[in-house]
Design a protein around this motif. Structure first.
Motif, PDB file in Angstrom:
ATOM      1  N   CYS A   1       0.854  -1.193   0.000  1.00  0.00           N
ATOM      2  CA  CYS A   1       0.000   0.000   0.000  1.00  0.00           C
ATOM      3  C   CYS A   1       0.883   1.233   0.000  1.00  0.00           C
ATOM      4  CB  CYS A   1      -0.868   0.019   1.257  1.00  0.00           C
ATOM      5  SG  CYS A   1      -2.142  -1.234   1.262  1.00  0.00           S
TER       6      CYS A   1
ATOM      7  N   GLY B   1       6.977  -4.781   5.290  1.00  0.00           N
ATOM      8  CA  GLY B   1       7.176  -6.047   4.606  1.00  0.00           C
ATOM      9  C   GLY B   1       8.180  -5.868   3.479  1.00  0.00           C
TER      10      GLY B   1
ATOM     11  N   TYR C   1       1.251  -6.628   6.569  1.00  0.00           N
ATOM     12  CA  TYR C   1       1.204  -6.528   5.115  1.00  0.00           C
ATOM     13  C   TYR C   1      -0.175  -6.007   4.760  1.00  0.00           C
ATOM     14  CZ  TYR C   1       5.180  -9.847   5.099  1.00  0.00           C
ATOM     15  OH  TYR C   1       6.375 -10.477   5.294  1.00  0.00           O
ATOM     16  N   GLY C   2      -0.231  -4.725   4.411  1.00  0.00           N
ATOM     17  CA  GLY C   2      -1.532  -4.141   4.114  1.00  0.00           C
ATOM     18  C   GLY C   2      -2.078  -4.597   2.770  1.00  0.00           C
ATOM     19  N   LEU C   3      -1.273  -4.425   1.747  1.00  0.00           N
ATOM     20  CA  LEU C   3      -1.769  -4.635   0.388  1.00  0.00           C
ATOM     21  C   LEU C   3      -2.311  -6.043   0.170  1.00  0.00           C
ATOM     22  CD1 LEU C   3      -1.983  -3.238  -2.422  1.00  0.00           C
ATOM     23  CD2 LEU C   3       0.125  -4.396  -3.010  1.00  0.00           C
ATOM     24  N   THR C   4      -1.656  -7.023   0.776  1.00  0.00           N
ATOM     25  CA  THR C   4      -2.112  -8.399   0.582  1.00  0.00           C
ATOM     26  C   THR C   4      -3.152  -8.792   1.627  1.00  0.00           C
ATOM     27  OG1 THR C   4      -0.081  -9.026   1.697  1.00  0.00           O
ATOM     28  CG2 THR C   4      -0.137  -9.283  -0.678  1.00  0.00           C
ATOM     29  N   LYS C   5      -3.667  -7.789   2.293  1.00  0.00           N
ATOM     30  CA  LYS C   5      -4.826  -7.980   3.169  1.00  0.00           C
ATOM     31  C   LYS C   5      -4.528  -8.672   4.481  1.00  0.00           C
ATOM     32  CE  LYS C   5      -7.915  -7.561  -0.638  1.00  0.00           C
ATOM     33  NZ  LYS C   5      -9.184  -7.826  -1.241  1.00  0.00           N
TER      34      LYS C   5
ATOM     35  N   GLN D   1      -1.372 -10.008   6.474  1.00  0.00           N
ATOM     36  CA  GLN D   1      -0.527 -11.031   7.104  1.00  0.00           C
ATOM     37  C   GLN D   1       0.498 -10.328   8.000  1.00  0.00           C
ATOM     38  OE1 GLN D   1      -0.551 -10.710   3.635  1.00  0.00           O
ATOM     39  NE2 GLN D   1      -2.429 -11.906   3.530  1.00  0.00           N
ATOM     40  N   TYR D   2       1.021 -11.057   8.969  1.00  0.00           N
ATOM     41  CA  TYR D   2       2.019 -10.456   9.858  1.00  0.00           C
ATOM     42  C   TYR D   2       3.320 -10.211   9.104  1.00  0.00           C
ATOM     43  CZ  TYR D   2       4.056 -15.169  10.445  1.00  0.00           C
ATOM     44  OH  TYR D   2       4.627 -16.399  10.246  1.00  0.00           O
TER      45      TYR D   2
ATOM     46  N   TYR E   1      -6.262  -3.507   8.651  1.00  0.00           N
ATOM     47  CA  TYR E   1      -5.729  -4.812   9.060  1.00  0.00           C
ATOM     48  C   TYR E   1      -4.941  -4.815  10.358  1.00  0.00           C
ATOM     49  CZ  TYR E   1      -7.250  -6.034   4.434  1.00  0.00           C
ATOM     50  OH  TYR E   1      -8.021  -6.239   3.334  1.00  0.00           O
TER      51      TYR E   1
END
Ligand SMILES: Cc1ncc(C[n+]2csc(CCOP(=O)(O)OP(=O)(O)O)c2C)c(N)n1
Ligand SMILES: Cc1ncc(C[n+]2csc(CCOP(=O)(O)OP(=O)(O)O)c2C)c(N)n1
Ligand code: SF4
Ligand code: SF4
Ligand SMILES: [Mg+2]
Ligand SMILES: [Mg+2]
Lengths: 333, 622, 622, 333
Positions: free
Chosen positions: A54, A97, A127-131, A133-134, A206
């Motif tokens: 993002c 990330g 990880y914002g863009l991939t919705k 994950q840590y 997220y």
């Protein structure tokens, strides 16, 4: 345009900004624009290189040259760009990330080389863009889509790692503290060498509130300190705490229990102290340190050394390509 | 007395040197190359060395080799079976005697055949004495003894004296091949004499004495009944030097930058067998060639893409496993549409494979080793010297079409050397017209549009950072003509087609393939890259023999030259010899629906002419 | 009164939902899927959402869609043009109205057609009123008004009430398609009621009220003249659930480990559109499935190779750019000859490309994207549910042959869902026979030899660390039968041939392709992976129409099934529709020298049946 | 075999060792064998994972399970191997190029995760296998084949970076000091957590004498110190120097000028001090620190946490795969 003083607005492109309303990245973009204004380069001599995330959509929103590249590699790409044209003011914009997971290696080496780049790491600990994950900066136990039972990786502290790699400018900000971020970006932009600026950001979707503990109205001030060169390290909602040396480390004590002379004074040029400051965490009873943790531009930059060497070789050998091609053991038919 | 030795004139002679890795086989080979070349012969050579770990001296695994072919005509390979083998010790003999042509000559240093050294390689008796080499013309020369004797007067450690056996050997060979001794004497002076870069006067003297001792040995020893005489080859006039493919590519990188008016930039990470390119380039800091040794291959190509974005002429250099790592970033250059040359020196695969051995097995990786539909031009150098031209051409196409281009070479041509006619910078094609950065001054009243294309080449308009008023954003997501991210289905369709068409279009301007032989022949042999020499040599020989065989060489492997389909269709049978399991064959089959036969070899070793001749004969039913 | 609305029986209905990304299109779609499936229909669906960045609400760029097809027979795609469009706001209408079948129905929330929202998407007048939608059957329903009214009694923020418009819509559709309302009421209870995992009683109540309001609206509004009645499809008996391809693959990973008696291991790095697989797998820690989210794709595959070396059943999951990064390490698994399954969920390329859009453009990367000659079996899942079987099969082959295997799915089938007949663990093929670790107890008197091969499969003998007395060394350099590094030319030749033969051999045991239609037909349409549905649907329809068309589906894309060449040779023409620029076509052309035609589409969107029908008609000269 | 006490010789494989005579790697292999003996696992429960490089040929010479993998990825591969079978004693052997150049990212993260591996970094400050290019640990100005005019990258200090990443065992040795290396490897082998052991080695061919300054007979002792837990930090040929605290840093002083009480005492559990010790360099007037710089095994290992989480989820959810497959919204036809 280049001749008149630019303002922040001049650095905004026409593109519609597509971050979620409330995303911390907005505030950071604002601070970066201040940095660019301060650096004083015309917009066509500024290049922004980002990875994927993002946060890495950043260049589209800036009226400069922009390169939205691939995940994790912005530092390496920017290194080539800077060496190819050292006159450009080059910014790297990257997420946690992007910089510490897939891009960890390039992050490490760009800091080590002291490439003269302005490196902004937007750390939302997810990880914002991939919705959702840590990331390597996520907290132990954090629940995310890929850690439904909690993270079991110890988080890494990018600023601390940067210092261990000989970073020459290391600062930390947080989206909510707009003025601080501007200060950081302005100083970072002026620094000759790699300016590493980690700025905490809130991902409202997220990882909402990940940094709230540090900046909430009630007791947020108890959990962070804003460092200022030459000033005493005092913090807390009512300035009730201070930092004092404890062996090779630092501890927080109530100011009324401390000897005034023991209160640490921030010194931007003290790399050993900066390493300790960078590593402070509330769960160790210490405030997170914001501000310019370390800044010292006495170390030469890689890009300068490239051309010093080039000049020296030209001076010393000064061959033409014809010379080189015709050198060695030749014969004529 | 050998003075009466017969002077046999020969058309070509194949010589192989083998010895311990530390014995300098490559050096002696290069010296003989230069000597023969100075004398007007054409020369082709092939080094062959063990994996990088220094194997213990005196073991078969530790043997280095250097094979070369000298001729009175154009020579395309280092030859098949050696006429003469120089094996410096028992391990070398063990390693190489089997390759020698029946009746060929084997020269060895008999002093090295000690009990211990023979035992080490499993000789239970002395092969120089036990008649196991019957059928060869064995010259067992006590080199150490003779050299030490010749240098008796000099104060030098024994080890240093013994090292002079190489120039002793050169003396023997100089006599044997009837070469001008002055050339060697001059060379020794040039290299070690008072005017050398690092004068080593003692070494010069010792080598001179050893060389003369070798010459005398040839003249006086009764061992040699025959001398060879090679006529001069018809070689284009000019200044020559011996060059490896890696060095040639490095020079092309510097030259292309200069001729484009740009700084050249290499972003790289060391990997066998491509490292020498980086080494040589790193020395050229005085000619606007900047090299960055990055932390890994990905950073190597990424820094090059960054430099390309800034307007440098950018290169990255690697070998197979490195290319595998660069694929995502190669796709970045492709979708950004910036020029970039990727030089890949192929080695044995898969994975780490055989780092020091040659192979051509990265062709399909170069074609398809990227996610998505992603086309790139590929050029394959066909000799060490051709690495210069191929790399230079690649740079031109990269600039002209704003595209990454892959140059394929391999361990054999990258590290092998051959004489190279040194070009003059002034005579090289000017690349400045292809740079053509977009600047507002050249387009009054126009606004810069980043993915607007040249109608002919489909190259995009390109403004680099620093260009006044042209700031804009580009990225690796699909994009519209303005560089803005686009998810429009038809934009993606069209951009994908543009990217493909750009590469396909290139075929229109590529030179047609030339047929070596008649187009009415039965069999067509197609070479690419390093197989060029063996195929050319084999086809020439078969044509001389009146066989209905023709050959072509693919320099651009993708896209195919425009006339290729037509040429192929004129033959009954098509053979593609490749150092892989049939990769070009697959592309040709898919494109032309022709049942090409694949002659595949994956043995870390280039083709020999006879392998191709045998196969063609089989296809001809002979 | 709509009570008298006509009940038209239909064979299939295509419905599309569009709305803001936050509007839950996927959720409502899944609910309708379940409702229809429970009622015995077959269902196929296709989500369609914008790039990951949340575009501002109410813009065309921010629209999410979900299309589905319900039928009384087996349904293979989400259908072509929708019969019914539910567009929740002006942006959604703008985005999707053009797709609707002529005369089709458009349902909208008229309350969302405010001045501002229409202006935002460039409507200068209200399309619900300005007759621009003439020709469609437009149902403009004031959803907010009706829902708020229905929930007047409840204490809930307005925003929460408005969210109930989805269940209101479900009510309307339930009525429209004549479905059993109890199923939805039960579902609401299950999801939000007292026995739900996270009970949300208020939400349950509100949704129930909204749903009923929707039902009533259908019954009483004069707007609907027609209801659809879909008969039940002939569906195999059993327990069903709706499943996405990614979830199905995750389940297969767990199941294969259990049936192999091994722990399953996933080493991965998040990437769209493969992430959901990792998410679902990460939840399954209770069934011996360990997931490691690593620092990057390379570490993802490397950790999986490490786990494989230790004897876990290892997987890595990714999408195009990630696969590009994994190629060197994939070559490692290949040369080590350890089992590994790589699940690649394809997306639009090249480079970052179109992350959220579907494509099939990684086929050639999967085939050739590695340095050296390096062959791997490739299986392509042809539907969301098939991801289970394909992944399970891949695991079996990986174990049996000691080889990496690539599973290709794509964004469409990975994220799309369809009903899935839930298998019972007890009924799945036992994989333990393929594990077959080498243990000394089973080979009394034998010494372990790491690259000794099974004569039939060519799988190597494999002892994992911890096996008593079997310690040995393997690596990525070329090696001999003992795993020792070897530079012997013939060893490399032979090992390369073994590695190729191992994969080629697999063809012998693969099921033959089955022809859908007669082998005496004129045109053969070959589908692979996600094109299966559209091709199957199109071919079925054309066969019904008496056209001379047949179809086959390639599940294993490499190696090709043994009878494929023969099947192909029976047709005059062959068509390969692909979501790429002709990648399978290239492989088929190269292998069979047949001039297959490629129907290629790179628009981020799967094929529609009509596109294939049109093309085949063209080929038939119609 | 497993029942009797193994010796170092038992860990030697039959393969002929192909390092150059005089290569520092021989000595290190000897030390590692001692570590394995100390760890007490039978040879078939030991696995060695290496990357690519001269040093990475290591596994072939060891009578254990051995994996000679790809360049730079040994840490990631070993992580999967260890998690898959935590009972194995797993060693990573890697060169400076392998670990800090191409493998930098995996190095960073394996340390951060505190994976229970024994990680030996053989640092000869050069790429040996590829015949002599500089590495990230090469010195500024170093001449190598790829830096004919001298390196312009600042060197990185792996041990310091490891500490900044929360490393739980960080030690440094040098080929010449055989006993020290054995001590390090034995302690490292016993440590529960990531044991990072950097051992300087001499590459006789491409970087001969790189470490000579530190260990030469004349004054080598003036340039290094061997740390021992609980002992005073005194060094020099005639023990003429000692280390004392200097702010957050350390300085070296002549022992006769120092107050005895000020002489620092080594404490393996002091991470802050370890960071400073790791960063000491002769060119800053400080000795290189050898020995166990830091060792503390109170932090849980990643591999243990994996199975703690697995057990917890089994305990809490304990589903079968059939359960999972049949969960969610199902229907029966
Ligand atoms: C090679 C590759 N791997 C993975 C991805 C998927 N991906 C895109 S962004 C991202 C992480 C984003 O997190 P961060 O860098 O923290 O940025 P944020 O979105 O939080 O600003 C990932 C995993 C990708 N695009 N390319
Ligand atoms: C992907 C890849 N890139 C590059 C190489 C070439 N390579 C092999 S070893 C090596 C560096 C070796 O240096 P180091 O790790 O310090 O080990 P040493 O040989 O010094 O022990 C390099 C660059 C390779 N094998 N694979
Ligand atoms: S998902 Fe998070 S990081 Fe991304 S734009 Fe939204 S708030 Fe920002
Ligand atoms: S080249 Fe150097 S590192 Fe490699 S084996 Fe020889 S001495 Fe050791
Ligand atoms: Mg983030
Ligand atoms: Mg090294």
């Amino acid at each position: 345009m280049a001749d008149t003083q630019l303002t922040k607005k001049d650095f905004a492109s026409d593109a519609e900004v597509k971050w979620c309303p409330g995303c911390g990245d907005f505030a950071i973009m604002n601070a970066v624009r201040s940095g660019m204004v301060a650096a004083g380069k015309p917009r066509d001599e500024v290049a922004i290189v980002s990875g994927i995330g993002c946060s890495s959509r950043f260049p589209y929103y800036m009226e400069t040259y922009g390169f939205h590249t691939i995940h994790g590699r912005a530092a390496a790409i920017a290194s080539g760009l800077k060496v190819a044209n050292p006159k450009l003011d080059v910014w790297v914009i990257s997420g946690d990330g992007d910089s510490t997971a897939i891009g960890g290696n390039h992050f490490m080496h760009v800091v080590r080389r002291n490439m003269n780049l302005n490196y902004v790491l937007i750390n939302n600990k997810i990880y914002g863009l991939t919705k959702g994950q840590y990331s390597p900066t996520s907290e132990m136990g954090q629940i995310s889509k890929s850690s439904p039972y909690g993270v079991i990786d110890y988080p890494m502290t990018p600023a601390k790692v940067a210092i261990s790699l000989g970073g020459t400018f290391v600062a930390r900000g947080i989206d909510k503290k707009m003025k601080l971020n501007e200060e950081i970006c302005v100083r970072g932009a002026m620094h000759n060498g790699l300016s590493f600026m980690e700025i905490f950001a809130n991902c409202v979707i997220y990882n909402d509130g990940a940094h709230d503990k540090l900046v909430n109205k009630e007791d947020g001030a108890d959990y962070h300190i804003i460092l200022k060169h030459g000033e005493k390290m005092i913090f807390g909602a009512t300035s009730q705490y201070c930092l004092v040396q404890d062996g090779f480390g630092i501890k927080a004590v109530r100011i009324d229990k401390a000897d005034e002379a023991d209160i640490l004074v921030h010194d931007e040029k003290n790399a050993e102290m900066a390493a300790i400051l960078a590593g402070m965490r509330p769960d160790n009873g210490l405030p997170i340190a914001f501000g310019i943790l370390y800044a010292d531009d006495r170390k030469k930059t890689y890009n300068d050394m490239v051309y010093e060497q080039v000049d020296a070789v030209k001076e010393k050998r000064g061959r033409s390509i014809d010379d080189i091609m015709q050198s060695g053991h030749t014969w004529t038919v | 007395m050998a003075e009466n030795a017969k002077l046999t004139s020969a058309e070509q002679i194949v010589i192989k040197f083998t010895g311990d890795s530390g014995d300098g086989m490559q050096l002696i080979g290069n010296q003989l190359t230069a000597l023969a070349a100075l004398d007007g012969n054409d020369v082709n050579s092939l080094p062959d060395y063990p994996a990088e770990i220094r194997a213990p001296a005196g073991t078969v695994a530790g043997i280095s080799g250097f094979q070369m072919c000298l001729g009175d005509h154009k020579i395309y390979t280092a030859g098949d079976a050696p006429d003469v083998l120089v094996a410096f010790n028992p391990a070398a003999l063990k390693h190489s005697s089997k390759f020698v042509k029946a009746g060929g000559m084997i020269i060895t240093n008999s002093d090295s055949f000690t009990e211990k050294s023979m035992e080490k390689v499993g000789y239970t008796s002395n092969p120089l004495e036990d008649h196991s080499l019957n059928g060869y013309d064995v010259k067992a020369i006590p080199m150490f003894t003779l050299v030490r004797e010749a240098l008796a007067e000099m104060e030098l450690p024994i080890a240093a004296k013994d090292r002079c056996k190489n120039f002793f050997t050169m003396g023997v060979l100089c006599w044997l091949f009837n070469k001008d001794k002055q050339l060697v004497l001059d060379f020794i002076q040039e290299k070690f004499g008072p005017k050398a870069k690092k004068p080593l006067l003692k070494v010069a003297q010792a080598n001179t004495l050893a060389f003369k001792a070798g010459l005398n040995y040839g003249e006086t020893a009764i061992m040699f009944q025959e001398r060879y005489d090679l006529g001069a080859a018809q070689i284009e006039k000019g200044l020559y030097r011996n060059i490896t493919g890696n060095d040639a590519a490095a020079l092309a990188i510097a030259a292309a930058g200069e001729k484009a008016g740009l700084q050249s930039f290499i972003g790289s990470y060391p990997i066998t067998p491509a490292t020498d390119l980086l080494h040589y380039a790193s020395e050229m800091k005085d000619v606007n060639l900047v090299t960055m040794q990055m932390e890994d291959e990905i950073a190597g190509i990424c820094s090059a893409v960054g430099a390309a974005c800034a307007g440098d002429l950018a290169f990255t250099t690697t070998s197979g496993p490195g290319l595998a790592l660069k694929t995502e970033a190669a796709g970045m250059a492709l979708i950004l549409e910036v020029p970039l040359v990727i030089v890949n020196v192929q080695r044995g695969g898969p994975c780490t494979g055989l780092p020091t051995k040659t192979e051509q097995s990265d062709l399909l990786q170069a074609m398809f080793g990227r996610n998505g539909d992603s086309y790139m031009p590929i050029i394959a150098a066909n000799s060490p010297a051709d690495c210069f031209d191929a790399t230079y051409q690649a740079a031109k196409i990269a600039l002209k079409y704003r595209t990454p281009v892959i140059v394929l070479t391999d361990g054999y041509i990258g590290q092998g050397s051959c004489p190279w006619k040194v070009p003059k910078m002034a005579e090289l094609e000017d690349l400045r017209p292809y740079v053509n950065f977009w600047v507002p001054e050249a387009h009054p009243g126009e606004k810069y549009v980043s993915y607007k294309r040249d109608p002919e080449t489909l190259a995009r308009d390109w403004a680099i950072p620093g260009t006044k008023g042209c700031q804009h954003r580009i990225g690796t997501l699909e994009k519209d003509i303005n560089g803005a991210v686009s998810h429009d289905p038809m934009v993606h369709q069209q951009m994908t087609e543009f990217r493909k068409a750009k590469v396909d279009n290139l075929a229109k301007v590529l030179p047609d393939v030339e047929v070596n032989g008649k187009t009415s022949n039965k069999v067509l042999v197609i070479s690419w890259g390093g197989t060029y020499g063996a195929v050319k040599g084999a086809v020439d020989r078969m044509i001389d023999d009146g066989k209905p065989v023709s050959g072509i060489n693919l320099r651009w492997v993708w896209p195919f030259p425009a006339n290729l389909g037509e040429v192929i269709s004129q033959f009954d049978k098509v053979l593609v010899p490749e150092l892989n399991m049939g990769q070009l064959s697959l592309l040709l089959r898919a494109k032309f629906l022709v049942d090409v036969e694949s002659l595949s070899k994956v043995q870390g070793d280039p083709f020999r002419e006879y392998e191709i001749i045998d196969k063609v004969n089989e296809m001809l039913g002979e």
